[in-house]
Design an enzyme around this catalytic site. Structure first.
Site, PDB file in Angstrom:
ATOM      1  CE1 TYR A 161     -27.330  22.905 -16.789  1.00 11.08           C
ATOM      2  CE2 TYR A 161     -27.363  25.209 -17.456  1.00 11.08           C
ATOM      3  CZ  TYR A 161     -27.159  24.241 -16.487  1.00 11.08           C
ATOM      4  OH  TYR A 161     -26.785  24.615 -15.218  1.00 11.08           O
ATOM      5  CE  LYS A 165     -30.173  23.615 -14.684  1.00  8.55           C
ATOM      6  NZ  LYS A 165     -30.332  22.886 -13.413  1.00  8.55           N
TER       7      LYS A 165
HETATM    8  P1  NAI Z   1     -21.758  19.388 -10.142  1.00 10.76           P
HETATM    9  O1  NAI Z   1     -21.530  18.740 -11.447  1.00 10.76           O
HETATM   10  O2  NAI Z   1     -20.586  19.847  -9.351  1.00 10.76           O
HETATM   11  O3  NAI Z   1     -22.659  18.463  -9.204  1.00 10.76           O
HETATM   12  C1  NAI Z   1     -23.837  17.880  -9.713  1.00 10.76           C
HETATM   13  C2  NAI Z   1     -24.408  16.937  -8.698  1.00 10.76           C
HETATM   14  O4  NAI Z   1     -25.542  16.283  -9.288  1.00 10.76           O
HETATM   15  C3  NAI Z   1     -23.452  15.841  -8.259  1.00 10.76           C
HETATM   16  O5  NAI Z   1     -23.705  15.519  -6.926  1.00 10.76           O
HETATM   17  C4  NAI Z   1     -23.851  14.687  -9.168  1.00 10.76           C
HETATM   18  O6  NAI Z   1     -23.492  13.422  -8.641  1.00 10.76           O
HETATM   19  C5  NAI Z   1     -25.366  14.880  -9.182  1.00 10.76           C
HETATM   20  N1  NAI Z   1     -26.008  14.218 -10.301  1.00 10.76           N
HETATM   21  C6  NAI Z   1     -25.803  14.410 -11.621  1.00 10.76           C
HETATM   22  N2  NAI Z   1     -26.566  13.565 -12.332  1.00 10.76           N
HETATM   23  C7  NAI Z   1     -27.278  12.842 -11.437  1.00 10.76           C
HETATM   24  C8  NAI Z   1     -28.224  11.797 -11.556  1.00 10.76           C
HETATM   25  N3  NAI Z   1     -28.611  11.327 -12.747  1.00 10.76           N
HETATM   26  N4  NAI Z   1     -28.757  11.275 -10.425  1.00 10.76           N
HETATM   27  C9  NAI Z   1     -28.378  11.727  -9.211  1.00 10.76           C
HETATM   28  N5  NAI Z   1     -27.474  12.703  -9.033  1.00 10.76           N
HETATM   29  C10 NAI Z   1     -26.933  13.250 -10.144  1.00 10.76           C
HETATM   30  O7  NAI Z   1     -22.751  20.597 -10.446  1.00 10.76           O
HETATM   31  P2  NAI Z   1     -23.007  21.979  -9.676  1.00 10.76           P
HETATM   32  O8  NAI Z   1     -22.199  23.025 -10.352  1.00 10.76           O
HETATM   33  O9  NAI Z   1     -22.900  21.794  -8.223  1.00 10.76           O
HETATM   34  O10 NAI Z   1     -24.522  22.243 -10.115  1.00 10.76           O
HETATM   35  C11 NAI Z   1     -25.618  21.948  -9.280  1.00 10.76           C
HETATM   36  C12 NAI Z   1     -26.867  22.519  -9.925  1.00 10.76           C
HETATM   37  O11 NAI Z   1     -26.697  23.902 -10.154  1.00 10.76           O
HETATM   38  C13 NAI Z   1     -27.169  21.907 -11.285  1.00 10.76           C
HETATM   39  O12 NAI Z   1     -28.553  21.759 -11.453  1.00 10.76           O
HETATM   40  C14 NAI Z   1     -26.641  22.944 -12.250  1.00 10.76           C
HETATM   41  O13 NAI Z   1     -27.287  22.882 -13.490  1.00 10.76           O
HETATM   42  C15 NAI Z   1     -26.947  24.215 -11.504  1.00 10.76           C
HETATM   43  N6  NAI Z   1     -26.154  25.346 -11.921  1.00 10.76           N
HETATM   44  C16 NAI Z   1     -24.787  25.359 -11.770  1.00 10.76           C
HETATM   45  C17 NAI Z   1     -24.061  26.459 -12.191  1.00 10.76           C
HETATM   46  C18 NAI Z   1     -22.582  26.550 -12.056  1.00 10.76           C
HETATM   47  O14 NAI Z   1     -22.010  27.548 -12.518  1.00 10.76           O
HETATM   48  N7  NAI Z   1     -21.906  25.598 -11.419  1.00 10.76           N
HETATM   49  C19 NAI Z   1     -24.710  27.606 -12.825  1.00 10.76           C
HETATM   50  C20 NAI Z   1     -26.142  27.488 -12.928  1.00 10.76           C
HETATM   51  C21 NAI Z   1     -26.817  26.400 -12.490  1.00 10.76           C
END
Ligand code: NAI
Length: 254
Positions: A161, A165
Site C-alpha cells: 500500500y 501511494k
Molecule cells: P473504502 O474502502 O471505504 O472505499 C473504497 C472505494 O473504492 C469503494 O467505493 C470501492 O468499491 C472502490 N473500489 C475498490 N476497489 C475497486 C476496484 N477494483 N474497482 C473499482 N472500485 C474499487 O475506502 P476509503 O477509506 O473511502 O478510501 C478511499 C481512498 O482513500 C483510497 O484510495 C484509500 O487508500 C485512501 N485513503 C484512505 C484512508 C482512510 O483512513 N480511510 C487514509 C489514507 C488514504
C-alpha cells in the site's frame, strides 16, 4: 458555463467513504456549497452508485453511473474514453479507488503485492493516460490522486500500500511537469486516518492512539478530504500543481 458545457468529473471508488463524499461535494449545486459538476460515479458495481446518483439528483445535482473494476486496465480505459465520447469533455479526474491487503513484508504474498499495486497505482496511470488527450485539447484539466500519509512516512504492514501511494506521488509530479503548459494540473491529496469502511475494523485503542497523534485530537471525516479535492479540482487552482496536500489533522506535518 452552460448546462451542456458543465464541467465533467470522473471519480473512482465513488460508492462509499471518501469517494462518495468527493462525488457529493463536486456534484452539489453551487448554491448548496458544491462544485456544480456533472460527476461520473465509478465503482465495481452499479447498485450503490445508483443510490448515490438518486441522492445527488434529489439535491439538484447531476451524476451518472459507471460500473467498472479499475484493476481491469482495458475496461477502465474504455470507461474514460466512453465519457469523453458521450459528454464531449472530461475536466476532472479523481483517482480515489483503493484497497488494502496488509501483511508484514516477510509474509506478504505476490498476489497481495500485485493486487494493491494494480488497483491503487496502475489504475491511476491508466485513467490519466486515457484522459490526457481530451484535457490537453480543452487546455483545461484537473487530476487529483488520492494517496495516503502511509506513502509519505511508511507504515508497518503496508509495504504494498505504501509503495503504491508513494508511486502516486512520483506519477503525479511527472504528469504535472508533462501537462502543465497545456492547462492541466495534477496534485495528490494524502489523507491521514479517515473514518470509513476501510478503517472501521481497527480496534478503538488504535483509533484513540492515532487521534492522539494528530494536532487536532480527532480522526478525519470523508468531508475533510472532499474539501481539499474540491479546491484542487477547481478552476481557481490553476497555479497549484505537483503538490502533495496532506489532510491528516497535522499528524505528519510534512
Ligand atoms: P473504502 O474502502 O471505504 O472505499 C473504497 C472505494 O473504492 C469503494 O467505493 C470501492 O468499491 C472502490 N473500489 C475498490 N476497489 C475497486 C476496484 N477494483 N474497482 C473499482 N472500485 C474499487 O475506502 P476509503 O477509506 O473511502 O478510501 C478511499 C481512498 O482513500 C483510497 O484510495 C484509500 O487508500 C485512501 N485513503 C484512505 C484512508 C482512510 O483512513 N480511510 C487514509 C489514507 C488514504
Amino acid at each position: 458555463m452552460t448546462e451542456t458545457a458543465m464541467r465533467v468529473a470522473f471519480v473512482t471508488g465513488a460508492s462509499r467513504g471518501i469517494g462518495r463524499a468527493i462525488s457529493t461535494r463536486l456534484a452539489m449545486p453551487v448554491e448548496k456549497g458544491g462544485g456544480g459538476r456533472h460527476v461520473v460515479l465509478v465503482s465495481r458495481s452499479a447498485g450503490p452508485l445508483e443510490d448515490l446518483r438518486s441522492s445527488i439528483e434529489a439535491e439538484g445535482g447531476s451524476a451518472s453511473v459507471c460500473a467498472c473494476d479499475v484493476g481491469d486496465r482495458a475496461a477502465l480505459a474504455a470507461a474514460v474514453e466512453g465519457v469523453v465520447k458521450e459528454r464531449g469533455r472530461l475536466d476532472i479526474l479523481v483517482n480515489n479507488a483503493g484497497i488494502t491487503r496488509d501483511n508484514l513484508m516477510l509474509r506478504m504474498s505476490d498476489a497481495e503485492w500485485d493486487e494493491v499495486i494494480g488497483v491503487n497505482l496502475t489504475s491511476a496511470f491508466v485513467a490519466i493516460r486515457a484522459s490526457a488527450r481530451a484535457m490537453m485539447k480543452q487546455r483545461f484539466g484537473r487530476i487529483v490522486n488520492i494517496a495516503s500519509t502511509s506513502g509519505i512516512v511508511g507504515n508497518a504492514g503496508q509495504a504494498n500500500y505504501a509503495a503504491a501511494k508513494a508511486g502516486l506521488v512520483g506519477l503525479t509530479k511527472t504528469i504535472a511537469r508533462e501537462l502543465g503548459s497545456k492547462g492541466v494540473t495534477a496534485n495528490v491529496v494524502a489523507p491521514g486516518f479517515i473514518e470509513t469502511d476501510m478503517t472501521s475494523n481497527l480496534p478503538p485503542s488504535v483509533k484513540e492512539q492515532v487521534s492522539s497523534m494528530t494536532a487536532t485530537s480527532r480522526l478525519g471525516k470523508p468531508e475533510d478530504i472532499a474539501a481539499a479535492v474540491a479546491y484542487a479540482s477547481s478552476d481557481d487552482a490553476g497555479f497549484l500543481t505537483g503538490q502533495v496536500i496532506c489532510v491528516d489533522g497535522g499528524m505528519t506535518m510534512c
